[in-house]
Design an enzyme around this catalytic site. Sequence first.
Site, PDB file in Angstrom:
ATOM      1  N   GLU A 120      -1.614  21.870   0.493  1.00  0.00           N
ATOM      2  CA  GLU A 120      -1.597  23.012  -0.421  1.00  0.00           C
ATOM      3  C   GLU A 120      -3.042  23.454  -0.664  1.00  0.00           C
ATOM      4  O   GLU A 120      -3.683  23.090  -1.665  1.00  0.00           O
ATOM      5  CB  GLU A 120      -0.911  22.667  -1.740  1.00  0.00           C
ATOM      6  CG  GLU A 120      -0.688  23.885  -2.611  1.00  0.00           C
ATOM      7  CD  GLU A 120       0.121  23.588  -3.857  1.00  0.00           C
ATOM      8  OE1 GLU A 120       0.307  24.521  -4.646  1.00  0.00           O
ATOM      9  OE2 GLU A 120       0.566  22.438  -4.030  1.00  0.00           O
ATOM     10  N   LYS A 164       7.913   3.380  -9.601  1.00  0.00           N
ATOM     11  CA  LYS A 164       8.203   4.588  -8.821  1.00  0.00           C
ATOM     12  C   LYS A 164       9.480   5.287  -9.267  1.00  0.00           C
ATOM     13  O   LYS A 164      10.228   5.828  -8.457  1.00  0.00           O
ATOM     14  CB  LYS A 164       8.247   4.251  -7.333  1.00  0.00           C
ATOM     15  CG  LYS A 164       6.932   3.692  -6.824  1.00  0.00           C
ATOM     16  CD  LYS A 164       7.040   3.040  -5.466  1.00  0.00           C
ATOM     17  CE  LYS A 164       5.715   2.376  -5.107  1.00  0.00           C
ATOM     18  NZ  LYS A 164       5.799   1.552  -3.905  1.00  0.00           N
ATOM     19  N   ASP A 187      -0.916   4.133  -3.202  1.00  0.00           N
ATOM     20  CA  ASP A 187       0.508   4.232  -2.898  1.00  0.00           C
ATOM     21  C   ASP A 187       1.007   5.566  -3.456  1.00  0.00           C
ATOM     22  O   ASP A 187       1.178   5.721  -4.663  1.00  0.00           O
ATOM     23  CB  ASP A 187       1.259   3.071  -3.541  1.00  0.00           C
ATOM     24  CG  ASP A 187       2.713   2.989  -3.098  1.00  0.00           C
ATOM     25  OD1 ASP A 187       3.264   4.027  -2.681  1.00  0.00           O
ATOM     26  OD2 ASP A 187       3.309   1.899  -3.188  1.00  0.00           O
ATOM     27  N   HIS A 240      -2.522  32.623  -4.144  1.00  0.00           N
ATOM     28  CA  HIS A 240      -1.843  31.970  -3.029  1.00  0.00           C
ATOM     29  C   HIS A 240      -1.782  32.893  -1.811  1.00  0.00           C
ATOM     30  O   HIS A 240      -1.977  32.460  -0.676  1.00  0.00           O
ATOM     31  CB  HIS A 240      -0.432  31.555  -3.441  1.00  0.00           C
ATOM     32  CG  HIS A 240      -0.394  30.224  -4.145  1.00  0.00           C
ATOM     33  ND1 HIS A 240      -0.059  29.056  -3.515  1.00  0.00           N
ATOM     34  CD2 HIS A 240      -0.634  29.890  -5.442  1.00  0.00           C
ATOM     35  CE1 HIS A 240      -0.116  28.053  -4.366  1.00  0.00           C
ATOM     36  NE2 HIS A 240      -0.455  28.528  -5.551  1.00  0.00           N
TER      37      HIS A 240
END
Length: 346
Positions: free
Chosen positions: A38, A169, A245, A340
């Site tokens: 991005e 997570k 991670d 963008h």
Amino acid sequence: MKTHKILQAPIPMRWVGPMKLSGHLIEEKLSVPLATYETPLWPSVGRGARISTLCEEGIKVSVIDERMTRSILLEAEDAYAAHQAIQSLKARMDDLNEVVAKSSRFAKLIDINSQVVGNLIYLRLEFTTGDASGHNMVTNAADHLIPWILTEYPHLQYSSISGNYCSDKKATAVNGILGRGKYVVCEILIPRDIVERRLHSTPEKIVDLNIKKNLIGTMIAGGLRSANAHYANMLLAFYLATGQDAANIIEGSQGVVHADVRNGDLYFSCTLPNLIVGSVGNGKGIDFVEENLERLGCRDDREPGANARRLAAICGATVLCGELSLIAAQTNPGELMQSHLQMERK
């Protein structure tokens, strides 16, 4: 067992900054590596970084807690037997840490939280883990503790090394309340004229949008202990660049933005209670990761844990830069999409 060669995928990466940091851990200007597809993220974080260099204290970062958790699941005969076992274990921290010390010279058990469900015992074991994020370290410590517990309390039975009360997570309330990883708070005080000239907004507009978007908007969406615009964007880019991670952005992105007008200026803060980073451990052996950590000053000779806390402080400041820039952009109709279009479409 057959081994496979590790391939280094070419994720685009740039250094962004410098940003100005202050606080009890760090007092300097530095740039940060962000690996992302991005591409507008780079100039967006860069804008926040430039703002920080124009403010007297820059971004003031506080790391107010650290712990890594593993919740083991045991079974008792009934609920009262479970309760008694838990109370006994909590009174034997020294004994437990003697066992933990056999698993690692860096792991230390600092607290135990628990839940009883029927005859089930959910023990949330909380450790400090030095410069490692600590996932494997705490699991190894738990693997040493379980047989000791079952020997000392023969009426208990093993159910699982992980009972999901950790909570690894996953977006849960327990992590936001009790913490998992580094608890980081980043703050900045931006003079009104800088908000107007550099962010093309006002303190009042940013405070108002934070309430209506991050707080109310997240609430009606059913967000869980979270009130921010896009923590996950900066976290993922920083994690990929520094060998973390990446799945830990799930709990890492649970955090709160707080903004206020102070004497006409903008107070803006980002709180991240579940920032899981480490300067050593799995994922750190890749060349570009090692180079990035060294350039960030997170490979220096410091006491155990200090490099990881420094890395967490830098990561939190990076999140603030991106969060501030996006919220400011969204106070102006069309600005977000226009940026963008300009940066991503040829």
